[in-house]
Design a protein around this motif. Sequence first.
Motif, PDB file in Angstrom:
ATOM      1  N   TRP A  23       0.822  -1.218   0.000  1.00 55.13           N
ATOM      2  CA  TRP A  23       0.000   0.000   0.000  1.00 55.13           C
ATOM      3  C   TRP A  23       0.853   1.264   0.000  1.00 55.13           C
ATOM      4  N   LYS A  24       2.123   1.118  -0.220  1.00 56.27           N
ATOM      5  CA  LYS A  24       3.002   2.284  -0.225  1.00 56.27           C
ATOM      6  C   LYS A  24       2.617   3.245  -1.349  1.00 56.27           C
ATOM      7  N   ASN A  25       2.429   4.500  -1.004  1.00 50.63           N
ATOM      8  CA  ASN A  25       2.052   5.554  -1.940  1.00 50.63           C
ATOM      9  C   ASN A  25       0.670   5.331  -2.568  1.00 50.63           C
ATOM     10  N   TRP A  26      -0.202   4.683  -1.805  1.00 51.61           N
ATOM     11  CA  TRP A  26      -1.582   4.485  -2.236  1.00 51.61           C
ATOM     12  C   TRP A  26      -2.588   5.126  -1.276  1.00 51.61           C
ATOM     13  N   ILE A  27      -2.142   5.608  -0.132  1.00 49.66           N
ATOM     14  CA  ILE A  27      -3.062   5.994   0.937  1.00 49.66           C
ATOM     15  C   ILE A  27      -3.020   7.505   1.190  1.00 49.66           C
ATOM     16  N   ILE A  28      -4.200   8.104   1.207  1.00 46.20           N
ATOM     17  CA  ILE A  28      -4.356   9.499   1.634  1.00 46.20           C
ATOM     18  C   ILE A  28      -5.038   9.458   2.987  1.00 46.20           C
ATOM     19  N   SER A  29      -4.426  10.086   3.972  1.00 45.10           N
ATOM     20  CA  SER A  29      -4.891   9.887   5.342  1.00 45.10           C
ATOM     21  C   SER A  29      -5.081  11.200   6.080  1.00 45.10           C
ATOM     22  N   GLU A  30      -6.108  11.222   6.921  1.00 44.83           N
ATOM     23  CA  GLU A  30      -6.343  12.310   7.873  1.00 44.83           C
ATOM     24  C   GLU A  30      -6.166  11.716   9.267  1.00 44.83           C
TER      25      GLU A  30
END
Length: 784
Positions: free
Chosen positions: A11-18
Motif C-alpha cells: 500500500w506504499k504511496n496508495w493511501i491518503i490519510s487524515e
Amino acid sequence: MMNYDTGSEEWKNWIISERSFNKKYLGKCESIMVLGNGYMGVRSATEEAYIGEKRNTFVAGTFNRFDQNEVTELPNAADLIQLDIEVNGEVLDLTKGTIHNYNRQLNLRTGELCRSFTWVLTSGEEYDFRFKRFISLVDLHLIGQKIEIIPRNCNSSIKITSGINGQLTNSGVQHFSEGDQRLYENKYLQLVQTTTESKIDFLMNMVHNFKINEQIFTPESMIHMDRRKIYFHFDTSVNKGQTLMLEKISTIQTSRDRNLGNISLRELKNISYAHLKKQSSKGYETLFIESVKAWETRVWKQYGMEIESEHEFDQLAIRFAHYHLTIMTPAHDNRMNIGAKGLSGEGYKGHTFWDTEIFILPFWIYSAPKTARSLLEYRFFSLSGAHKKANENGYKGAMYPWESAWLDDGEVTPVWGAADIVTGEQTKIWSGFIEQHITADVAYAVRQYFQVTNDNEFMNEFGFELLFDTAKFWCSRLEWSIKDRQYHINDVVGPDEYKEHVNNNAFTNYMAYWTMKNALAYAHLLKKQKQSIFQKLNAKLNLTKEMLKWEERLELIYLPKPTANNLVIPQDDTYLQKKEIDLTKYKEQDEVGTIFNDYNLEQVNEIQVSKQADIMALFYLLEDYFSSEVKAANWNYYEPKTLHDSSLSLSIHSVLASDLGDSNLAYRLFKKASTIDLGSNMKSSDHGIHAASLGGIWQCVVNGFGGIRVLEGQLRIEPKLPENWSKLVFPIYWHGDRLKVVITKESVIIENITKENKRIEFLNHENLYILIDKITIQHNHSEK
C-alpha cells in the motif's frame, strides 16, 4: 492534518490519510476523498452530521434549472450516507469526549474510504468505531457501507437512525419535487425524487443488514416517513467486547440512464428495487472485491505509472490524479462530459469548460481512446446549443458555450459573481458573453484526438463536421478594419480572465486562425479523397462557399507578432501599455486571488498582471509556430506577471519549463500543481477538487518529463526527467497500439505491447526511429 506516507509495502504511496479530526476543515476530506465511478459522485462527509458539512450526491448529466433566474446545475440528490448513532444515550459527536487513534483514509488502489477511532465519553465509557464505504466500479449504481461498533468497557444500548434523506439542497436550492416513498418486505427502502424542470426521476433504494460477532440478527426497528425522507430507527443491546456490524447497501438509478430506455416510472421502481435486492444479497465484502478487481484491471493495469523519485509523494500524486480522473469521467454515456469540479462538489454547478478539451482530454486520448471519443461526441451532440449561441450573437456556425451542461442547454454561465471590493455590487461575469476561445479549443481537441488515434470513423461521422462548423463560426466572427486592411477579433476575454474586453488577444486570434487553416486543409482533403463525405457536409454546411471565405480571409487575420526590441508578443492590443506594479506579495500568496483584497477587477484590468497562462498556453498548443528564442523571451516577461490564480496555470508552465530546458523549475511547478488539492491549505478544496489541474499533472509528467508530443501528425518522444527522478514508466496509445515507455537517466525504451501496426515512426531530437517490437535509445541519441 493530512498524511501521505501512511501506506507501507503493497500500500506504499496508495493511501491518503487524515490523522486528526477538526470540524473547521470538513471540506478538505469531503472533496479529496470523494467516492465515485463516473456515473455518480458522493462527497465523503462523515457518517455523523456536523455544522458546516457539505453532503453532496451527484449523478452525471442530470441537470436541472431551479427557475428562469438561475442557470441549470447538477442537483444534489438524496443523501444515503448519514447515520445518527447513539450509545447509552450519548449521540456520536467527535467534538465531545476524547478521541484516540483517529484515522480516516482513502485507498486510491481499491477506492475504499475507511475511518476508525476510539471514542471516550466523559463517563469513562470507551467505544471503537470502524466505518467503511465504497462506490462500485462494476455496478455503476451501487454504494456499499459497513459500520462496526464495539463497546470496550461496558454493555451498551445502541440506537441507529439510517435511511434516505431527500431534504438536502444545492446551497438552499431545492431541485426536486417530493415523490413516492415505499417500504418493501419490511426491509427495503425506496424514495423517488423528480427534478422540477428537467423532469428526471431519481430512484434511491437501501437495505440494512445486521450482525453481532458475525451472527446475523434483526434488531428492533421502526419505520418513519417524513417529508422527502424515509428512514429506520434501530434499537439493540451489545455487550462489552461484542462487535455490532451494520451493512448498508444502496443504489441510485434515474430515468436518464441510457441502458433503461424509455420506461415508465412504475417499471423503473420495480427494476431498481429488484436490482438492490439482487446485489445486496452478495454482501459488502463480495461487492467490494468485485469493485477492487475492476479498479485493478480497468485502471491501474491500464493507466498505471511508475515513478522512482527522491520524493515518494510524486508517485502518490500521479495516482491521486488517475483516481480522480477515473471517478469524475462519465465514460458510460457520450451525452455527458466532465464538470470543473468533477462530481466532488457544487463548485461551477457541474458545468463543462475548456478544462476538458485542453487539460483532461489528453489523458484519455493517450490512455483510453474510447473514453476520449465519448467526450468529444458530447461536443458533437451539443452542436444545437452551439448553433443557438452563435445565432443569438449574430454569428454563423458553432459558437460553443463557455459553460456547458445538458446537450441542448446552450450557454449556462452565470451572469453575476462575487462582490466588487470597491463598489460593493456584484461583479458581472463576462465569460459567457465574450470568452470565445472555447470554440477553437474544441476544434484543437478533435484534431489532437485524430492525430493520436487515427480514428477515421470518428472523423467521418463527427470530427470533420465539428472542425468545419467551428471554422464557420470564426470566419463570421472576424471584424474587418479599413485602417490596416486586416481582420481582427475584438472585445473578448482570453485565457487570462484578468483582462476583459480586450482586442486581439493573441491566444484567441492564433487559435481562430489555426481552426480555419486546418478546416480548410481537411475540406480540400475530403473533396479530393472522400467525395461522398464532402458532399454530405457541403449540403449541410455550404462548404464550397465557406472554403472560399476561409481562403480569402486566412492570410488577412491579424496575428500579434514578437516586438522587435525584446521579442515579446503582446497578449492583446493594450497589455504592454498598462501600468506595472510590484506583484511580490501576490506572487508569494498562500491563497489565490489575494490581489482582490486591494483592487477590484476593473482596476486589475488596467495592470500588467495575469491570472493564468495565456501566451504560454499558446506556446504549448501551437509550439511549432514560435521559435525557442521567442518562447524564452515571453516566459521571462509574462511569468513574473502571472499569479497562477487559476489551477489551470501551473501545469502548462511546468511543461513549458521542461521545453525550455529548466528541469528544476519544471519539477517545482509540477510539485506546486500537485499540492493544489493535496497541499497544506485545508480550505482550497472546499467546493470540490480541481479537475483540470489533475489532468494537468498528468501532462506535466507525460508531455513534459516524458517528452511525448505530436507535431503535424508525427509522434515525438524526447524525455526530460527531473534531476531527482531516476525512472519513469508509463503507457500511451498511438494509432491503436499500446506502447510502454521506460525512461531512465541513461536511456529511453519504447515497446509496442499490442503490435497492431507493423511499424511506428517517431522522432527523438530530430532523428527518425522505427519501432517494430522494442527499441532502446541512449541519451546520446544513438540507437542500441
